[in-house]
Design an enzyme around this catalytic site. Structure first.
Site, PDB file in Angstrom:
ATOM      1  N   SER A 148     -31.242 -73.361  23.416  1.00 59.43           N
ATOM      2  CA  SER A 148     -31.065 -74.714  23.097  1.00 59.43           C
ATOM      3  C   SER A 148     -32.350 -75.297  22.915  1.00 59.43           C
ATOM      4  O   SER A 148     -33.284 -74.870  23.817  1.00 59.43           O
ATOM      5  CB  SER A 148     -30.039 -75.428  23.816  1.00 59.43           C
ATOM      6  OG  SER A 148     -30.242 -76.676  23.706  1.00 59.43           O
ATOM      7  N   TYR A 161     -27.164 -77.472  32.296  1.00 57.82           N
ATOM      8  CA  TYR A 161     -27.049 -76.737  30.905  1.00 57.82           C
ATOM      9  C   TYR A 161     -28.553 -76.343  30.510  1.00 57.82           C
ATOM     10  O   TYR A 161     -28.776 -75.359  29.773  1.00 57.82           O
ATOM     11  CB  TYR A 161     -26.787 -78.022  29.841  1.00 57.82           C
ATOM     12  CG  TYR A 161     -26.563 -77.329  28.371  1.00 57.82           C
ATOM     13  CD1 TYR A 161     -25.457 -76.849  28.123  1.00 57.82           C
ATOM     14  CD2 TYR A 161     -27.580 -77.754  27.456  1.00 57.82           C
ATOM     15  CE1 TYR A 161     -25.217 -76.260  26.792  1.00 57.82           C
ATOM     16  CE2 TYR A 161     -27.549 -77.515  26.161  1.00 57.82           C
ATOM     17  CZ  TYR A 161     -26.465 -76.502  25.843  1.00 57.82           C
ATOM     18  OH  TYR A 161     -26.255 -76.284  24.420  1.00 57.82           O
TER      19      TYR A 161
END
Ligand code: NAD
Length: 268
Positions: A148, A161
Site C-alpha cells: 500500500s 496497517y
C-alpha cells in the site's frame, strides 16, 4: 500483453476488489485460477464469473489469519491444477472496526495491533512459506504481494496497517533474495486509493478527494489498473524484475508534500 496460458494461480482475498479484478485478468490471459477468500460465497461467485467468461477456475475458502487454511489453499491449488506458478498474496485485515481503532500509537488497543500483524503480515508471510514450498517442487514461480502507499510513506493515521505493509515490502525483498536462485521471483504492488468495497466502506468522501488531489495524475486508479500490473509481474515479461515494490499510485507518493498546494500556487 503476455500470455499466461496454462499457468496455475492462487489469489487470496479474490472475492472482491483488487483480488477479483486480478483473478479475472489472469484468467483472461489463460491462467487457471484458484479464487480464495474468507467469504465462501464471494470466492464461489468469483470462480463462477471466470468460468462463465470461458476461463478455468475453482475456489477455496481461506482466511489468511489461519495457517492451516493457507497451507490447505496452496495444497488445493496444486491438487486441482498440478502445480503453483503464480501466487498473489492480496488479502489483508480490512474490517471497518479494526481500521477505525487503528488511529495512533497513543490509543490503538494492543489487541488491534496484534490482530493486524497476525492477519495481514503473518498471513502474507505464510502465503510465501507455502507458496515457495510448492514452487520449489516445480522449478519456480512468481509471487506478488499487495502492499500500500501507507507502507511507502507515513500517514498520520493507521499505524498498524502502514507498518504491516512496510514489513510486507521487506518480506518481498527477503523472499526475492532467498529464493531467486531457485527461479522464484517476488514483487509487490503498492496501490494508492482504489475504489473497492473496503475503501468505500472506510474512507470518507472528503478524504478520498484529498487523496485524489495529492496524485500526480488527474484520474483515480481502479482495481483493473492494479490487476494489469499484477499480471505483468506474474508473467515472463517481467522475468528480470524481483524484489521490487512497484508503486501503482498515480504518482501519489513520488513528490514533495507541498505538491498539491503548489499546483494551486502556480495556477496549474
Ligand atoms: N482499495 C484501496 O484503496 C487499497 C489501497 C492500498 C492497498 N490496498 C490493499 O489491497 C488489498 C485488497 O483490498 P481491496 O481494496 O481490494 O478490498 P476488498 O474489500 O474489495 O477485497 C478484500 C477481499 O479480501 C477478503 N478478506 C478479508 N479478510 C480476509 C482474510 N483474513 N483472509 C482472506 N480474505 C480476506 C474479503 O472478504 C474481500 O473479498 C488489501 O491488501 C489492501 O490492503 C487497497
Amino acid at each position: 500483453m503476455s500470455s499466461l496460458q496454462g499457468k496455475s494461480a492462487l489469489i487470496t482475498g479474490a472475492g472482491s476488489g483488487i483480488g477479483l479484478a486480478t483473478a479475472k485478468t489472469l484468467a483472461s490471459r489463460g491462467a487457471r485460477i484458484m479464487v480464495s477468500d474468507l467469504r465462501e460465497d464471494a470466492a464461489r461467485a468469483g470462480a463462477e464469473e471466470i468460468k462463465e467468461a470461458g476461463g478455468e477456475a475453482d475456489f477455496v475458502i481461506c482466511d489468511i489469519g489461519d495457517e492451516a487454511q493457507i497451507e490447505q489453499a496452496v495444497a488445493a491449488t496444486v491438487a486441482r491444477f498440478g502445480r503453483l506458478d503464480i501466487l498473489h498474496n492480496n488479502a489483508a485485515l480490512l474490517s471497518p472496526d479494526v481500521l477505525a481503532a487503528d488511529v495512533d500509537v497513543l490509543t490503538i488497543p494492543v489487541e488491534v495491533w496484534d490482530q493486524v500483524m497476525n492477519v495481514s503480515l503473518r498471513g502474507t508471510m505464510l502465503g510465501c512459506k507455502y507458496g515457495v514450498k510448492a514452487m520449489l517442487e516445480t522449478g519456480g514461480g512468481a509471487i506478488v504481494n499487495t502492499s500500500s502507499m501507507y507502507g511507502m510513506s507515513a500517514f498520520n493515521r493507521m499505524p498498524a496497517y502502514g507498518v504491516s505493509k512496510a514489513a510486507i515490502n521487506m518480506l518481498t525483498q527477503h523472499v526475492a533474495t532467498a529464493y531467486g536462485r531457485k527461479n522464484i521471483r517476488c514483487n509487490a504492488v503498492a496501490p494508492a486509493l482504489i475504489k473497492t468495497a473496503a475503501s468505500e466502506a472506510f474512507i470518507p468522501k472528503p478524504l478520498t478527494e484529498l487523496h485524489d488531489d495529492a496524485a500526480a495524475l488527474p484520474f483515480s486508479g481502479t482495481a483493473q489498473d492494479m490487476a494489469n500490473v499484477v499480471a505483468f509481474l506474474a508473467s515472463d515479461e517481467s522475468r528480470y524484475i524481483t524484489g521490487e515494490v512497484l508503486r501503482v499510485d498515480g504518482g501519489t507518493t513520488s513528490h514533495l508534500a507541498t505538491y498539491a498546494d503548489a499546483r494551486r500556487f502556480f495556477g496549474d
